[in-house]
Motif scaffolding. Structure first.
Motif, PDB file in Angstrom:
ATOM      1  N   LYS A 102      44.086   8.703  22.089  1.00  0.00           N
ATOM      2  CA  LYS A 102      45.502   8.398  21.815  1.00  0.00           C
ATOM      3  C   LYS A 102      46.228   9.630  21.299  1.00  0.00           C
ATOM      4  O   LYS A 102      47.379   9.902  21.682  1.00  0.00           O
ATOM      5  N   GLN A 127      56.151   7.166  25.830  1.00  0.00           N
ATOM      6  CA  GLN A 127      55.587   6.317  24.777  1.00  0.00           C
ATOM      7  C   GLN A 127      54.475   5.481  25.396  1.00  0.00           C
ATOM      8  O   GLN A 127      54.581   4.272  25.552  1.00  0.00           O
ATOM      9  N   ASN A 131      50.908   3.632  25.925  1.00  0.00           N
ATOM     10  CA  ASN A 131      49.809   2.934  25.281  1.00  0.00           C
ATOM     11  C   ASN A 131      48.551   3.158  26.115  1.00  0.00           C
ATOM     12  O   ASN A 131      48.624   3.238  27.340  1.00  0.00           O
ATOM     13  N   TRP A 147      45.590   1.606  27.655  1.00  0.00           N
ATOM     14  CA  TRP A 147      45.091   0.271  27.983  1.00  0.00           C
ATOM     15  C   TRP A 147      43.563   0.260  28.069  1.00  0.00           C
ATOM     16  O   TRP A 147      42.896  -0.593  27.502  1.00  0.00           O
ATOM     17  N   SER A 158      53.392   1.882  29.908  1.00  0.00           N
ATOM     18  CA  SER A 158      54.653   2.058  29.178  1.00  0.00           C
ATOM     19  C   SER A 158      55.611   0.982  29.652  1.00  0.00           C
ATOM     20  O   SER A 158      55.469   0.433  30.753  1.00  0.00           O
TER      21      SER A 158
END
Length: 230
Positions: free
Chosen positions: A39, A50, A52, A54, A75
């Motif tokens: 991350k 932005q 994420n 998964w 995103s």
């Protein structure tokens, strides 16, 4: 999307800052959990997004002896659609990461992905639901091209209640397409030799529009197990 290739980030410093409140000052890079590490790398390499994370997997994909990360990133766009990317983050000796390859819009599965690294190749399996259809894409690194290439794919439509499935497998390394259908004890398989094809790269890859040089398949095994060619 800004890949910022070649941009090195001191991941140890970034990740340590992220977990400063929960770890001691003597923490080392080896103690940083992989989910924190990946991350932090994604946030540093894609600062304008932005994303994420998964799903991700760790392993050596480019053969340099240093672990890399393969990750599916998501995103949320202003229009409400979910953006999705498959990215490969190449590990460096100093603990930093660079973007080795990044897809364009990826496959947008409904249920989940499973990522595996086997023999320096990446297997991506996407599930439409828990028990039904799924597909898999296999990528392998090409040092000359400096990219991962699609070397195989597999698509399965299944029905557990009827104990049936239809499978389409493409092996670009052996130039073979295998079609198979099963229902209860009945099974049929047809092997087709590919005449022309090319290997699609992961950089800029889009599940709905990638080109492997194969024209639309003109072969099919019908539900009555007859073979159709047109």
């Amino acid at each position: 999307m800004n890949n910022k290739k070649g941009y090195l980030v001191n991941l140890f410093a970034v990740a340590t800052l992220s977990i400063l409140l929960s770890t001691s000052a003597s923490s080392t890079a080896a103690e940083i959990p992989d989910h924190v590490r990946v991350k932090a790398a994604v946030d540093a390499l894609f600062p304008e997004e932005q994303f994420n994370v998964w799903e991700f997997v760790k392993g050596d994909l480019n053969g340099d002896g240093i672990d890399d990360f393969a990750a599916v990133l998501t995103s949320h766009r202003e229009e409400g659609e979910r953006g999705e990317r498959l990215v490969i983050l190449a590990g460096q000796k100093n603990g930093s990461y660079t973007v080795l390859a990044a897809s364009d819009d990826f496959c947008r599965v409904r249920y989940h992905y499973n990522l595996e690294i086997q023999n320096k190749s990446l297997l991506v399996t996407g599930y439409a639901n828990l028990h039904g259809s799924n597909f898999s894409l296999q990528f392998r690194y090409n040092s000359t091209r400096k990219d991962l290439e699609l070397i195989g794919e597999n698509h399965i439509d299944s029905n557990d209640e009827e104990r049936s499935f239809y499978r389409q497998s493409i092996n670009y390394a052996t130039d073979k397409i295998i079609l198979s259908r099963k229902k209860n004890k009945l099974y049929k398989e047809v092997e087709i030799k590919m005449v022309e094809h090319r290997l699609a790269g992961l950089q800029g890859f889009n599940c709905r529009s990638y080109s492997d040089g194969i024209k639309e398949l003109q072969f099919y095994i019908n539900e009555d197990f007859s073979f159709k060619q047109w």
